[in-house]
Design a protein around this motif. Structure first.
Motif, mmCIF file in Angstrom:
data_model
loop_
_atom_site.group_PDB
_atom_site.id
_atom_site.type_symbol
_atom_site.label_atom_id
_atom_site.label_comp_id
_atom_site.label_asym_id
_atom_site.label_seq_id
_atom_site.Cartn_x
_atom_site.Cartn_y
_atom_site.Cartn_z
ATOM 1 N N THR A 144 0.860 -1.174 0.000
ATOM 2 C CA THR A 144 0.000 0.000 0.000
ATOM 3 C C THR A 144 0.902 1.232 0.000
ATOM 4 O OG1 THR A 144 -2.014 0.939 0.979
ATOM 5 C CG2 THR A 144 -0.246 0.390 2.513
ATOM 6 N N ASP A 145 0.371 2.341 -0.434
ATOM 7 C CA ASP A 145 1.127 3.582 -0.459
ATOM 8 C C ASP A 145 1.466 4.009 0.973
ATOM 9 O OD1 ASP A 145 1.570 6.145 -2.524
ATOM 10 O OD2 ASP A 145 1.240 6.737 -0.441
ATOM 11 N N THR B 20 -3.231 3.687 -0.293
ATOM 12 C CA THR B 20 -4.044 3.187 -1.399
ATOM 13 C C THR B 20 -3.261 2.212 -2.262
ATOM 14 O OG1 THR B 20 -3.399 5.033 -2.836
ATOM 15 C CG2 THR B 20 -5.416 5.296 -1.523
ATOM 16 N N VAL B 21 -4.017 1.388 -2.998
ATOM 17 C CA VAL B 21 -3.466 0.454 -3.973
ATOM 18 C C VAL B 21 -4.240 0.655 -5.273
ATOM 19 C CG1 VAL B 21 -3.017 -1.969 -4.511
ATOM 20 C CG2 VAL B 21 -3.007 -1.199 -2.127
ATOM 21 N N HIS C 88 9.370 -2.781 1.288
ATOM 22 C CA HIS C 88 8.590 -3.107 0.095
ATOM 23 C C HIS C 88 8.303 -1.863 -0.739
ATOM 24 C CE1 HIS C 88 5.420 -4.952 -2.371
ATOM 25 N NE2 HIS C 88 5.803 -6.127 -1.887
ATOM 26 N N ILE C 89 8.150 -2.085 -2.054
ATOM 27 C CA ILE C 89 7.683 -1.003 -2.919
ATOM 28 C C ILE C 89 6.266 -0.603 -2.510
ATOM 29 C CG2 ILE C 89 9.119 -1.587 -4.911
ATOM 30 C CD1 ILE C 89 6.756 -3.167 -6.049
ATOM 31 N N PRO C 90 5.850 0.618 -2.824
ATOM 32 C CA PRO C 90 6.508 1.642 -3.622
ATOM 33 C C PRO C 90 7.656 2.308 -2.859
ATOM 34 C CG PRO C 90 4.434 2.484 -2.742
ATOM 35 C CD PRO C 90 4.482 1.034 -2.393
ATOM 36 N N LEU C 91 8.697 2.687 -3.609
ATOM 37 C CA LEU C 91 9.845 3.348 -2.990
ATOM 38 C C LEU C 91 9.468 4.802 -2.707
ATOM 39 C CD1 LEU C 91 12.852 1.936 -5.086
ATOM 40 C CD2 LEU C 91 11.751 1.013 -3.035
ATOM 41 N N GLN C 92 9.356 5.130 -1.418
ATOM 42 C CA GLN C 92 8.939 6.461 -1.001
ATOM 43 C C GLN C 92 9.768 6.903 0.193
ATOM 44 O OE1 GLN C 92 4.642 5.163 -0.766
ATOM 45 N NE2 GLN C 92 4.290 7.147 -1.747
#
Length: 574
Positions: A149-150, A155-156, A243-247
């Motif tokens: 998830t973001d 969100t996905v 885990h992705i997303p890379l943020q």
């Protein structure tokens, strides 16, 4: 069926701690060389210190993807005995999950008299409330149900241009699985849909805060409540990092600490991944400090374990990542060591002094976690159909049990579609994407990874090596023969450079016979086909206020019967 074990030590086992607090800390996609104690250039001083004062598990194995490994952690069973061996992991909208007749780690710990809580990633089924954490042995849960998830908006996507799960969420032209123009939901582009839960309720009020901070807030609440409890604590803490997303984490100090780290692309960036690792390391220090502040650390044991190897930069675009598993080969999704041999260590005040600072080189696996924790909690698992073993004696070095055989993945061509719809074609019963260790040899049969990965583009062979400095990539040599069998002496060649299949055909034949004669047998090993793994029509989050949540009830009429006309069970993307 239990693997072959031989008792090597006759010395007295160390006395187990008296009902210690137990924390299962599942790390996500942490590569072998993403931690300092393995030679990484990522700053992980807290992790390195905890390993130094704890027990390093040098040959702890996982499956090559997350939900198969997590199912083994949660049940103590090989994933292919409960239909959870999906190489594509559980897809969003799938009804797959831990079978109801498989007792979970949370349920075991409840029966052992523990307060049980879960934080973070679930990814073990959510189609009905009966599959959610609070119905599978946990008193409370905060986290997300899908594989990712973001980190900020929770969100996905339900319909991205490259992979659109639902035709109804595609605004433009839909050619399964591609969408020329995706819908924008109230939560964002690509039909973004919420996935963040407190128990059985979605959380819509915590946007903009890095999820790690939300997890730590819940951890503090659990510790505060524990002061009034007469029961010991069991916490399943499934970290979201790396885990992705890379943020980037919200605190700029983490990016600053990683200015020296380079590699990857603009979208798949190792500097960003390093900053996320720095935040994970900070969490480790915070967790220990909070346990000490609550007066619980001296009676606590924490087992940290990455669910698979790090995802490498096999593409310059999402969903690739920027981990290094060097000197191990490959990474997440592969059967090479970089995909299945993962960082793992145990620490805490309840760890015997004689075990601290040690490194164990015996073969361990995710299936061993449940019986080991159950033993520490005083729960008898002899009546459970589990495959793992109580490894406390091995971990402490007091009564070492040496495993000589370890299956890493068992699969045949019939079962290797992304959807798990059986494919009865030529060679359907042949082993593929299968790996077994018979020490010191490791045999991979068929392909070591699924090459097309849902049809996504690949810029690099995932069977190569990604270094640490400058994140250099070394592809497999052109001279490497594709024999359909990959045999390595992993005691002498942990980087899997020298395929011995031609030199040692008898070893290949013996292990292959073991796979086909034992591991493929339902009556002997319990092998079963993977559960159907497709997005169901009624799982579309658009139907539930753009929320990824339980959906099975939507297909039932007032009398409880299923309306088959509203359920998609044959189409991959609906």
């Amino acid at each position: 069926m239990r693997a072959v074990f031989a008792l090597l030590s006759g010395c007295m086992a160390l006395k187990r701690p008296e009902k210690p607090h137990l924390i299962m800390l599942v790390l996500d996609d942490v590569g072998w060389a993403d931690v300092g104690y393995h030679g990484s250039n990522f700053p992980t001083p807290n992790i390195d210190s905890l390993v130094k004062s704890g027990v390093e598990l040098d040959r702890m194995y996982a499956m090559p993807q997350c939900s198969p490994t997590r199912s083994s952690i949660m049940t103590g069973r090989w994933a292919w005995t409960i239909g959870m061996q999906h190489w594509s992991t559980i897809l969003p909208g799938s009804a797959a999950g831990i079978p109801s007749d498989a007792m979970t780690l949370g349920e075991v710990m409840q029966k052992a008299g523990y307060d049980t809580h879960a934080i973070g990633k679930w990814h073990l089924g959510y189609s009905s409330k009966a599959q959610m954490p609070t119905s599978r042995g946990f008193n409370s849960y905060l986290g997300y149900l899908q594989g990712q998830t973001d980190y900020y908006n929770r969100t996905v996507p339900s319909c991205a241009p490259a992979v659109c799960f639902y035709r109804a969420n595609c605004k433009g032209t839909f050619h399964r699985p591609l969408c020329s123009e995706t819908k924008t939901s109230p939560l964002g582009i690509d039909a973004a849909s919420l996935d963040f839960w407190d128990g059985e309720q979605p959380i819509r009020t915590d946007f903009g805060r890095y999820t790690e901070d939300a997890y730590m807030s819940r951890f503090k609440e659990i510790l505060a409540a524990q002061n009034a409890s007469t029961k010991p604590l069991f916490l399943y803490f499934a970290q979201q990092l790396l885990h992705i997303p890379l943020q980037l984490p919200s605190d700029p100090k983490h990016a600053e600490a990683c200015r020296h780290v380079r590699g990857g692309s603009a979208e798949v960036n190792r500097t960003v991944l390093c900053a996320m690792a720095s935040r994970l390391d900070e969490f480790m220090g915070e967790m220990v400090s909070l346990l000490k502040g609550a007066g619980m650390y001296e009676n606590s044991l924490i087992w940290a374990f990455s669910d698979n190897g790090g995802m490498t930069q096999w593409s310059d675009m999402f969903p690739a990542s920027a981990s290094s598993n060097f000197p191990l080969r490959g990474g997440k999704t592969t059967l090479f060591e970089g995909g299945v041999r993962t960082p793992s260590f145990i620490f805490g005040g309840a760890l015997p002094a004689t075990a601290r600072g040690s490194k164990r080189r015996e073969l361990l696996h995710a299936v061993d976690i449940l019986p080991t924790f159950a033993g520490l909690a005083g729960f008898d698992t002899t009546s459970l159909p589990i495959n793992g073993q109580d490894m406390w004696g091995t971990i402490t070095g007091s009564q070492v049990t040496a495993r000589s055989e370890l299956p890493l993945n068992i699969a045949m061509n019939r079962d290797l579609s992304a959807t798990a719809i059986p494919a009865f074609g030529r060679g359907w019963s042949e082993a593929n994407y299968t790996a077994v260790i018979q020490w010191p040899y490791k045999l991979i049969l068929g392909e070591p990874f699924i090459a097309n990965l849902m049809g996504l583009p690949s810029d690099k062979d995932r069977g190569g090596w990604w270094g640490v400095e400058e994140y250099s990539y070394t592809p497999p040599p052109d001279s490497e023969k594709k024999l359909g069998a990959w045999l390595y002496n992993i005691d002498q060649d942990e980087g899997e450079h020298n395929n011995l299949a031609e030199q040692l055909p008898e070893v290949v034949a013996n292990i292959t016979q073991r796979v086909t004669g034992w591991w493929f047998s339902n009556s002997k090993s319990g092998y079963r086909r993977p559960q159907l793994n497709i997005p169901r029509l009624l799982s579309n989050p658009m139907l539930q206020n753009w929320t990824w949540g339980p959906f099975a009830h939507l297909g039932h009429s007032a009398d409880g019967s299923t309306d088959a006309s509203t359920d998609s069970s044959v189409s991959l993307l609906v």
